[in-house]
Write an enzyme that holds these catalytic residues in place. Structure first.
Site, PDB file in Angstrom:
ATOM      1  CG  HIS A 113     -19.325 -29.811   2.694  1.00  0.00           C
ATOM      2  ND1 HIS A 113     -19.991 -30.899   2.184  1.00  0.00           N
ATOM      3  CD2 HIS A 113     -19.503 -28.806   1.783  1.00  0.00           C
ATOM      4  CE1 HIS A 113     -20.570 -30.566   1.035  1.00  0.00           C
ATOM      5  NE2 HIS A 113     -20.278 -29.310   0.770  1.00  0.00           N
ATOM      6  CE  LYS A 168     -18.460 -34.365   8.037  1.00  0.00           C
ATOM      7  NZ  LYS A 168     -18.497 -33.600   6.778  1.00  0.00           N
ATOM      8  CE1 TYR A 197     -21.330 -37.128   6.619  1.00  0.00           C
ATOM      9  CE2 TYR A 197     -21.719 -38.128   4.468  1.00  0.00           C
ATOM     10  CZ  TYR A 197     -21.860 -37.056   5.349  1.00  0.00           C
ATOM     11  OH  TYR A 197     -22.540 -35.942   4.944  1.00  0.00           O
ATOM     12  CG  ASP A 240     -20.541 -27.994  -2.373  1.00  0.00           C
ATOM     13  OD1 ASP A 240     -20.569 -27.462  -1.241  1.00  0.00           O
ATOM     14  OD2 ASP A 240     -20.672 -29.221  -2.548  1.00  0.00           O
TER      15      ASP A 240
END
Length: 188
Positions: free
Chosen positions: A63, A73, A133, A170
């Site tokens: 991603h 991140k 995250y 995905d």
């Protein structure tokens, strides 16, 4: 805080110190002043995410979030074990399409800093794995993008024993060559 460079410039392994006693341990997972002193100032996190994957072999990724909502991140695994991956997705970068993978677990306490311009994904290696995250921008669906997890040009060795558990999104993500990356490498 221990900070280790990886094979991809800008992608860092950040391991906080743990202080333990008979009760267990304590760890400071983020401190802006400590990070600034280590040369990592300017990261202002505005959103925290938390996922739980029930099955071993759950794969989330690859991603990215495009500008104007691109995200740095800081990823950690708080239960279970993941193989966490960053892929350079910056047009013109000498390491474009190269990847690095790191095991993150509740036991090792490691975190992976994935800067803007990199694809991110992970696969679970334990049941009921939790990943948390921090992000430097909020989720913006119109900026959301992805690349196929098994793109042969990238060639990530996920260490899978069988087919992964994927989301519908995905499973149909495009190959990297079919995506016009919104990121451009700028020499330091």
């Amino acid at each position: 805080m221990q900070i280790e460079e990886t094979a991809l410039a800008g992608v860092l392994i950040v391991t906080p110190k743990r202080f333990g006693d008979e009760r267990g341990w304590f760890s400071e997972t983020w401190n802006a002043a400590t990070m600034a002193a280590a040369g990592l100032g300017g990261l202002e996190f505005v959103q925290d995410n938390h996922s739980m994957s029930a099955q071993i072999g759950t794969l989330r990724g690859l991603h990215y979030q495009a500008p104007p909502h691109a995200q740095d991140k800081l990823v950690r695994c708080t239960a279970g074990l993941i193989f966490d991956v960053a892929v350079d997705f910056r047009r013109g970068s000498p390491s474009f399409g190269k990847w690095v993978g790191v095991e993150l677990s509740a036991a090792n306490g490691r975190q992976l800093l994935v800067p803007k311009g990199f694809l991110h994904g992970f696969v679970t290696r334990a049941a009921n794995t939790e990943v948390q995250y921090k992000c430097t921008d909020v989720y913006a669906p119109d900026c959301d993008g992805g690349v196929r997890w098994d793109d042969p040009e990238i060639g990530i060795d996920w260490g899978l024993a069988g087919a992964p558990v994927l989301s519908g999104k995905d499973a149909v993500a495009p190959l990297m060559r079919d995506v016009a990356t919104p990121f451009e490498w700028v020499a330091a």
